[in-house]
Write an enzyme that holds these catalytic residues in place. Structure first.
Site, mmCIF file in Angstrom:
data_model
loop_
_atom_site.group_PDB
_atom_site.id
_atom_site.type_symbol
_atom_site.label_atom_id
_atom_site.label_comp_id
_atom_site.label_asym_id
_atom_site.label_seq_id
_atom_site.Cartn_x
_atom_site.Cartn_y
_atom_site.Cartn_z
ATOM 1 N N LYS A 40 7.362 -14.435 -23.835
ATOM 2 C CA LYS A 40 8.777 -14.509 -24.180
ATOM 3 C C LYS A 40 9.260 -15.955 -24.286
ATOM 4 C CE LYS A 40 9.437 -10.108 -24.548
ATOM 5 N NZ LYS A 40 9.746 -9.498 -25.861
ATOM 6 N N SER A 91 13.565 -12.839 -23.745
ATOM 7 C CA SER A 91 13.879 -12.259 -22.436
ATOM 8 C C SER A 91 14.342 -13.359 -21.502
ATOM 9 C CB SER A 91 12.630 -11.581 -21.843
ATOM 10 O OG SER A 91 12.842 -11.176 -20.501
ATOM 11 N N TYR A 151 3.753 -11.956 -19.558
ATOM 12 C CA TYR A 151 5.006 -11.540 -20.177
ATOM 13 C C TYR A 151 5.969 -12.716 -20.282
ATOM 14 C CZ TYR A 151 9.180 -8.753 -21.145
ATOM 15 O OH TYR A 151 10.324 -8.234 -21.710
#
Length: 268
Positions: free
Chosen positions: A158, A141, A154
């Site tokens: 990533k 991401s 998160y």
């Protein structure tokens, strides 16, 4: 259809919706046979049925080694081997700041987004070695490149996918295995939606409208945008590429929107 994946077998996780489903459909159109893996049985079955005879469904949890091993065995049983792996499954959750984020939220995000990719590589690489090589793609991401307040776990997960991609690419390059990841921008997907039924079109359109403002190109990313990048990385067209994090983000990371606001620049 150009047949870029004729004769190949692909295993795609998180393929019941969004980027994974779009990729499964595109890979099948390009000649691949596809194992559609999702943690939600109805989504996996619906996606595989939509593709037809070139696909089989598998329900499992990418954070569990037993499920991942069984997933690959199901692909071997159905199609005879594995040539392409797309570690796409991922989750996002409301985290708040690092001080207030519950430990169980952090653990779940890491288990799916990072451990799941690690397991996908760990148990998938022997299959690719038996096939004489192949391609592994993982979904990272832009959040793994730029810190985004409020989603620290998160972002960390990533960023870990990007680091894992680079490291493992070096370990298995001599086996003819290419390992790359894709860093999407804001894509209109069902991430965070745990319902089994069809996507709510109103919710999806709201997500598109919200996402558009993040990208200088002025629109939300779509699953098909990521599927096209995955197709390139899965095919022999990218035969000299490994260890790379490919950014597909409508200009998000290239152009800082805060500066545009400050300077009065209008992207339109």
């Amino acid at each position: 259809m150009t047949g870029l994946l004729d004769g190949k077998v692909a295993v795609i996780t998180g393929a019941g919706s969004g980027m994974g489903r779009a990729t499964a459909e595109l890979f099948a159109e390009e000649g691949a046979r596809v194992l559609v893996m999702d943690r939600w049985a109805e989504r996996a079955e619906d996606a595989a049925t939509g593709i037809g005879e070139a696909a089989v469904a598998f329900t499992g949890d990418v954070s569990q080694g037993e499920d991942v091993q069984a997933m690959y065995q199901a692909a071997v049983d159905a199609f005879g081997g594995v040539n392409i792996i797309y570690n796409n499954a991922g989750i996002g959750s409301r985290e708040d700041n690092v001080r207030d984020c519950p430990e169980e939220v952090f653990d779940e995000i890491m288990a799916i987004n990072l451990r799941g990719v690690w397991l996908g590589m760990k148990y998938g690489i022997p299959h690719l070695q038996r096939a004489g090589g192949g391609s592994i793609i993982s979904t990272a991401s832009v959040a793994g490149i730029s810190g985004l307040a409020g989603i620290t776990a998160y972002c960390a997960s990533k960023g870990g996918v990007i680091s894992l991609t680079r490291t493992v690419a070096g370990e298995f390059a001599s086996s003819g295995i290419r390992i790359n990841c894709i860093c999407p921008g804001a894509i209109a997907t069902r991430i965070g939606d745990n319902s089994q039924g069809p996507q709510d079109p109103v919710q999806l359109e709201r997500r598109r409208e919200r996402n558009a403002g993040a990208h200088p190109l002025g629109r939300s990313g779509e699953g098909s945008d990521i599927a096209q990048a995955a197709l390139f990385l899965a095919s022999d067209e990218s035969s000299f590429m490994t260890g790379q994090a490919i950014v597909v983000d409508g200009g998000w990371t290239a152009i800082d929107g805060r500066w545009a606001d400050f300077a009065g620049v209008d992207f339109s």
